[in-house]
Design a protein around this motif. Structure first.
Motif, mmCIF file in Angstrom:
data_model
loop_
_atom_site.group_PDB
_atom_site.id
_atom_site.type_symbol
_atom_site.label_atom_id
_atom_site.label_comp_id
_atom_site.label_asym_id
_atom_site.label_seq_id
_atom_site.Cartn_x
_atom_site.Cartn_y
_atom_site.Cartn_z
ATOM 1 N N GLY A 166 0.797 -1.228 0.000
ATOM 2 C CA GLY A 166 0.000 0.000 0.000
ATOM 3 C C GLY A 166 0.820 1.263 0.000
ATOM 4 O O GLY A 166 0.563 2.195 -0.775
ATOM 5 N N VAL A 167 1.848 1.317 0.845
ATOM 6 C CA VAL A 167 2.653 2.535 0.958
ATOM 7 C C VAL A 167 3.474 2.806 -0.293
ATOM 8 O O VAL A 167 3.420 3.905 -0.846
ATOM 9 C CB VAL A 167 3.554 2.471 2.205
ATOM 10 C CG1 VAL A 167 4.457 3.691 2.275
ATOM 11 C CG2 VAL A 167 2.696 2.402 3.457
ATOM 12 N N PRO A 168 4.266 1.837 -0.794
ATOM 13 C CA PRO A 168 5.025 2.137 -2.008
ATOM 14 C C PRO A 168 4.149 2.430 -3.214
ATOM 15 O O PRO A 168 4.497 3.272 -4.057
ATOM 16 C CB PRO A 168 5.873 0.884 -2.222
ATOM 17 C CG PRO A 168 5.250 -0.177 -1.402
ATOM 18 C CD PRO A 168 4.603 0.511 -0.251
ATOM 19 N N LEU B 246 11.966 -6.642 5.739
ATOM 20 C CA LEU B 246 11.996 -8.089 5.925
ATOM 21 C C LEU B 246 11.217 -8.493 7.179
ATOM 22 O O LEU B 246 10.427 -9.436 7.160
ATOM 23 C CB LEU B 246 13.442 -8.570 6.032
ATOM 24 C CG LEU B 246 14.276 -8.563 4.742
ATOM 25 C CD1 LEU B 246 15.745 -8.831 5.058
ATOM 26 C CD2 LEU B 246 13.755 -9.603 3.747
ATOM 27 N N ALA B 247 11.450 -7.757 8.273
ATOM 28 C CA ALA B 247 10.764 -8.069 9.528
ATOM 29 C C ALA B 247 9.269 -7.812 9.424
ATOM 30 O O ALA B 247 8.451 -8.594 9.929
ATOM 31 C CB ALA B 247 11.367 -7.251 10.666
ATOM 32 N N PHE B 248 8.894 -6.710 8.767
ATOM 33 C CA PHE B 248 7.477 -6.404 8.631
ATOM 34 C C PHE B 248 6.766 -7.456 7.790
ATOM 35 O O PHE B 248 5.608 -7.804 8.046
ATOM 36 C CB PHE B 248 7.310 -5.017 8.011
ATOM 37 C CG PHE B 248 5.875 -4.581 7.889
ATOM 38 C CD1 PHE B 248 4.965 -4.827 8.899
ATOM 39 C CD2 PHE B 248 5.434 -3.912 6.758
ATOM 40 C CE1 PHE B 248 3.642 -4.414 8.792
ATOM 41 C CE2 PHE B 248 4.118 -3.497 6.637
ATOM 42 C CZ PHE B 248 3.218 -3.761 7.660
ATOM 43 N N GLY B 249 7.452 -7.992 6.778
ATOM 44 C CA GLY B 249 6.858 -9.059 5.985
ATOM 45 C C GLY B 249 6.591 -10.304 6.802
ATOM 46 O O GLY B 249 5.639 -11.049 6.545
ATOM 47 N N ALA C 204 9.277 -4.779 -1.560
ATOM 48 C CA ALA C 204 9.898 -5.995 -2.086
ATOM 49 C C ALA C 204 10.528 -6.807 -0.957
ATOM 50 O O ALA C 204 10.412 -8.041 -0.915
ATOM 51 C CB ALA C 204 10.956 -5.627 -3.125
ATOM 52 N N ALA C 205 11.185 -6.122 -0.015
ATOM 53 C CA ALA C 205 11.761 -6.810 1.136
ATOM 54 C C ALA C 205 10.662 -7.457 1.972
ATOM 55 O O ALA C 205 10.826 -8.558 2.504
ATOM 56 C CB ALA C 205 12.567 -5.823 1.986
ATOM 57 N N GLY C 206 9.514 -6.772 2.084
ATOM 58 C CA GLY C 206 8.386 -7.334 2.820
ATOM 59 C C GLY C 206 7.865 -8.608 2.189
ATOM 60 O O GLY C 206 7.479 -9.550 2.884
ATOM 61 N N PHE C 207 7.856 -8.654 0.866
ATOM 62 C CA PHE C 207 7.425 -9.869 0.166
ATOM 63 C C PHE C 207 8.355 -11.030 0.503
ATOM 64 O O PHE C 207 7.911 -12.142 0.801
ATOM 65 C CB PHE C 207 7.404 -9.628 -1.341
ATOM 66 C CG PHE C 207 7.032 -10.833 -2.150
ATOM 67 C CD1 PHE C 207 5.701 -11.206 -2.275
ATOM 68 C CD2 PHE C 207 8.003 -11.600 -2.777
ATOM 69 C CE1 PHE C 207 5.352 -12.333 -3.017
ATOM 70 C CE2 PHE C 207 7.664 -12.720 -3.517
ATOM 71 C CZ PHE C 207 6.338 -13.083 -3.634
ATOM 72 N N VAL C 208 9.669 -10.761 0.468
ATOM 73 C CA VAL C 208 10.643 -11.798 0.828
ATOM 74 C C VAL C 208 10.461 -12.198 2.293
ATOM 75 O O VAL C 208 10.503 -13.381 2.639
ATOM 76 C CB VAL C 208 12.083 -11.295 0.575
ATOM 77 C CG1 VAL C 208 13.101 -12.329 1.067
ATOM 78 C CG2 VAL C 208 12.291 -11.006 -0.901
ATOM 79 N N SER D 93 10.098 7.271 -3.065
ATOM 80 C CA SER D 93 9.213 6.293 -3.705
ATOM 81 C C SER D 93 9.968 5.011 -4.023
ATOM 82 O O SER D 93 9.465 3.903 -3.795
ATOM 83 C CB SER D 93 8.627 6.887 -4.993
ATOM 84 O OG SER D 93 7.813 8.006 -4.718
ATOM 85 N N ALA D 94 11.190 5.153 -4.549
ATOM 86 C CA ALA D 94 11.995 3.975 -4.864
ATOM 87 C C ALA D 94 12.344 3.193 -3.603
ATOM 88 O O ALA D 94 12.325 1.946 -3.593
ATOM 89 C CB ALA D 94 13.270 4.398 -5.593
ATOM 90 N N LEU D 95 12.630 3.916 -2.533
ATOM 91 C CA LEU D 95 12.992 3.261 -1.276
ATOM 92 C C LEU D 95 11.800 2.523 -0.677
ATOM 93 O O LEU D 95 11.943 1.420 -0.130
ATOM 94 C CB LEU D 95 13.530 4.307 -0.296
ATOM 95 C CG LEU D 95 14.349 3.797 0.907
ATOM 96 C CD1 LEU D 95 15.463 2.881 0.443
ATOM 97 C CD2 LEU D 95 14.917 4.973 1.681
ATOM 98 N N LEU D 96 10.615 3.107 -0.795
ATOM 99 C CA LEU D 96 9.419 2.447 -0.283
ATOM 100 C C LEU D 96 9.057 1.220 -1.115
ATOM 101 O O LEU D 96 8.541 0.231 -0.590
ATOM 102 C CB LEU D 96 8.256 3.434 -0.244
ATOM 103 C CG LEU D 96 8.385 4.559 0.797
ATOM 104 C CD1 LEU D 96 7.218 5.522 0.690
ATOM 105 C CD2 LEU D 96 8.496 4.000 2.206
ATOM 106 N N LEU D 97 9.337 1.290 -2.405
ATOM 107 C CA LEU D 97 9.141 0.105 -3.247
ATOM 108 C C LEU D 97 10.108 -1.004 -2.833
ATOM 109 O O LEU D 97 9.752 -2.185 -2.816
ATOM 110 C CB LEU D 97 9.341 0.460 -4.724
ATOM 111 C CG LEU D 97 8.197 1.229 -5.388
ATOM 112 C CD1 LEU D 97 8.618 1.715 -6.772
ATOM 113 C CD2 LEU D 97 6.948 0.353 -5.500
#
Length: 414
Positions: free
Chosen positions: A169-171, A326-329, A272-276, A264-268
């Motif tokens: 949502g955020v990115p 990563l942790a949030f994911g 991606a880290a959240g998905f992993v 924006s790039a950093l939030l994306l």
């Protein structure tokens, strides 16, 4: 999140896939339509986080006050999770899901078209009804849409929509807002919601129910020690996450000095880290839910709290944001698994209470962070959030216990 049986032992209550007819393609498409609906709702819930500076500037409110766009739907969702679940009674769950998705369309239109901050908050409150009801009811539909042997996989797919929505949502909002403006982000979310509703109307079968939840059933979850501990952990980690993350965009802009495109790039990258992290979470909870919770709280808390200290450069901020992502994911699958293992036979009532706890915590986190930002500066929100997340890890480390015999491997959310 429920656990699936492993190769050595198949629970009696869960027939083997070898003796049960495989679900039809229509059944899996119906599951997917619920998952997409949950993704759209949760993505929209967090959409304002990446847009707070531009929303605050246009509406002439402080960034802390603009954070109410996250706080209000969280508060409403907390009550809606219980009231909607009880209020719909024995109504066909297909119609309930349609109605909850429709709130997303109306909410996004109100936000996108209004110049009044009050009307925008009303629209966001309407979204809270959809989010709370969908989290509580939609999560239990996996058992209804496919045969019992495949129910866990279906539930995992539905919760994947929720989990991915929390990191997307955020990115998504930040990217669209940077390219074409924050109002267009809500117009786009509304258009997606229309497509989701049409898809659900096409794919969802009749879902009649012979039972309805009552208020008398809700306190039963509180009598389970593990469930009480899980609710406390949920309270702490959600407050920590959203006290910090709601204000990460102002932090990156004001403290690190990044421009909107870089943010924006950093939030994306965070998404991606959240998905992993979501995949890692599926692996870790299959081995130890307790350890997964502890690692999630520690990594999330320390990375957020370290931002004002060593994350004031692009390199430092990027490294910490990736670790935090990563942790949030890992967080949704960890806390959901803890709660569902604490009360595996109370999917709707347990789900409603869990969602209420999570949404109250989410709203409280955004509110606590907003107060800190307005009085102590944007860096304080990172520190406050980090302390709450680490406290969750400490609580689980002190009092949490894994099941004596894990009920089996959990499908990773993907």
């Amino acid at each position: 999140m429920q656990s699936t049986s492993n190769a050595q032992a198949v629970p009696v209550s869960q027939p083997s896939a070898l003796t049960t007819p495989a679900p039809t393609r229509a059944a899996w498409l119906a599951v997917l339509s619920v998952a997409v609906g949950s993704f759209a709702l949760v993505t929209t819930e967090f959409l304002p986080v990446g847009l707070l500076p531009s929303i605050a500037a246009e509406l002439k409110v402080t960034e802390g006050l603009a954070g109410m766009m996250v706080t209000i739907p969280g508060i409403v969702a907390a009550f809606a999770a219980i009231l909607v679940t009880i209020g719909v009674g024995k109504t066909d769950r297909r119609y309930v899901i349609w109605g909850l998705t429709a709130t997303l369309i109306i909410s996004n239109l109100m936000v996108a078209l209004s110049d009044s901050f009050l009307v925008i908050l009303v629209g966001r409150a309407l979204l809270g009804i959809g989010v709370g009801g969908f989290w509580a009811i939609g999560g239990a539909l996996g058992n209804r849409l496919v045969p019992p042997a495949y129910a866990t996989r279906a539930t995992s797919i539905i919760f994947a929509g929720i989990s991915l929505g929390t990191v997307a949502g955020v990115p998504a909002g930040a990217l669209i807002g940077e390219l074409v403006g924050w109002r267009v982000a809500f117009h786009a979310a509304g258009a997606v919601a229309v497509l989701v509703l049409l898809t659900q109307m096409w794919l969802l079968p009749r879902l009649p129910t012979t039972q309805s939840l009552t208020f008398a059933q809700l306190p039963a979850l509180l009598r389970v020690k593990k469930a009480r501990l899980g609710m406390l952990a949920t309270l702490l980690v959600f407050i920590g996450q959203f006290a910090a993350y709601t204000y990460v965009t102002p932090f990156l802009s004001q403290v690190v000095g990044l421009n909107a495109t870089t943010i924006s790039a950093l939030l994306l990258t965070y998404g991606a880290a959240g998905f992993v992290g979501n995949l890692i979470g599926g692996w870790t909870v299959a081995r130890s839910v307790r350890m997964s919770m502890i690692v999630t709280g520690l990594v999330m808390g320390l990375s957020a709290a370290a931002l004002p200290l060593i994350g004031t450069s692009l390199l430092g901020a990027t490294a910490l944001i990736v670790i935090w992502g990563l942790a949030f994911g890992m967080m949704p699958i960890s806390v959901q698994t803890w709660m569902f293992r604490a009360a595996p036979d109370a999917m709707e009532s347990g789900g409603a209470v869990f969602v209420a706890t999570a949404q109250i915590s989410l709203a409280s986190g955004a509110l606590v962070g907003g107060v800190a930002v307005d009085h102590l500066g944007v860096s304080s929100a990172m520190l406050v959030g980090g302390v709450f997340a680490v406290a969750m890890a400490a609580v689980i480390a002190k009092w949490g216990e894994d099941d004596g015999k894990p009920s089996g491997k959990l499908h990773a959310v993907h």
